[in-house]
Design an enzyme around this catalytic site. Sequence first.
Site, PDB file in Angstrom:
ATOM      1  N   ARG A 241      46.399 -28.336 -86.289  1.00 11.48           N
ATOM      2  CA  ARG A 241      46.890 -27.960 -87.612  1.00 11.48           C
ATOM      3  C   ARG A 241      48.415 -28.076 -87.694  1.00 11.48           C
ATOM      4  O   ARG A 241      48.962 -28.503 -88.712  1.00 11.48           O
ATOM      5  CB  ARG A 241      46.461 -26.527 -87.947  1.00 11.48           C
TER       6      ARG A 241
ATOM      7  N   HIS B 162      49.339 -31.754 -87.736  1.00 11.37           N
ATOM      8  CA  HIS B 162      48.935 -32.301 -89.036  1.00 11.37           C
ATOM      9  C   HIS B 162      49.920 -31.904 -90.125  1.00 11.37           C
ATOM     10  O   HIS B 162      50.297 -32.718 -90.977  1.00 11.37           O
ATOM     11  CB  HIS B 162      47.533 -31.804 -89.395  1.00 11.37           C
TER      12      HIS B 162
END
Length: 352
Positions: free
Chosen positions: A174, A177
Amino acid sequence: MDKVGLVLVGHGSKLPYNKENLEKLADILQKKSRFKTVKVSFLVRDRPKIPEAIESIAKQGIKKIVLIPTFIAHGVHTEQEIPEILGLKREESILKAQGVEIIYGEPLGADERIAEIIEEKALRALGQEGNEANRIGSLTTSNKMFNTSISIVRQILSDTLEKVPKTHATIVERVVHATANPELAKLLFISEKAVEAGVNAIKSGSNVIVDVKMVKAGIDETRLKEFGGRILTYIDDERAIELARHESITRAAAAMRLAVNEGADGSIIIIGNSPTAAFELANLVKQGLTKPALIIATPVGFIGAANSKDAVSNLSIPFIIVKGPRGGSAVAVAIFNALLSIAEGGNGTLEL
């Protein structure tokens, strides 16, 4: 406040919904463990009545009970009926009877948090009136894009992800990203049991305290509320502004001090922007003034950021940090959203 009981006072109705929702609120408050026990009571129709709820708590040996009327504003119920039931005079706020101290609190009032709920309900209603098929199609497209991005991240970090626990991998994915910066995978430090502590706190309905509104904006509070938690920030609180002025400290540090004074034990504290907030929190923890469940600290910058995160990492509290001067609010949000996904039973991707 393990020796204090709480009674929520509702109106009562011939339909079951009022009682059901008040009982759900009581359950949420009970899980927060701020009060020894939380009971509901009603003025008409439903049971238990106020005296019955008080008696039930008193039988547990609890000597201090707070009553909160769950009405928006003062009226006949709060100014006359409830005080009469409690045996209160209008000018009195505390009654001692049979060795039990009864503290009668205020109704809910025009609180900003209630306004946020109303706004959320209104926006949700507007969404339901729109084209549902288009809305679902848009979500599906968005989820596909997210999952494709996560797949790319997993390819880039395949060697790194193989060496860390699955839950840690979700957080790393995460963060990379959100920033498109694979180098952050090497700087992310997750302390022992940090993921477990964060997920358990979310599931138990703990609140999330953030240093700036940018962090709050990045978290889907609707999902958090499903567990009973709320997002709190004190950066614009007048009390924090005044404290900062009086003590000659930053607003972020003052806001963190105020958050602790309001009660931060068991919460998740996210510091995505301000090194001074991280320093202040570390000092408050060292003084034994607060014990959050988890600290996420990712302040960014060349002045104080790295040292502030080092201060957090030296605490006995579970933590997740980004070493060095890198970080930022987007990183903090990505870390928390990963924990939220894990709490929901997800694996880092989104359902299509």
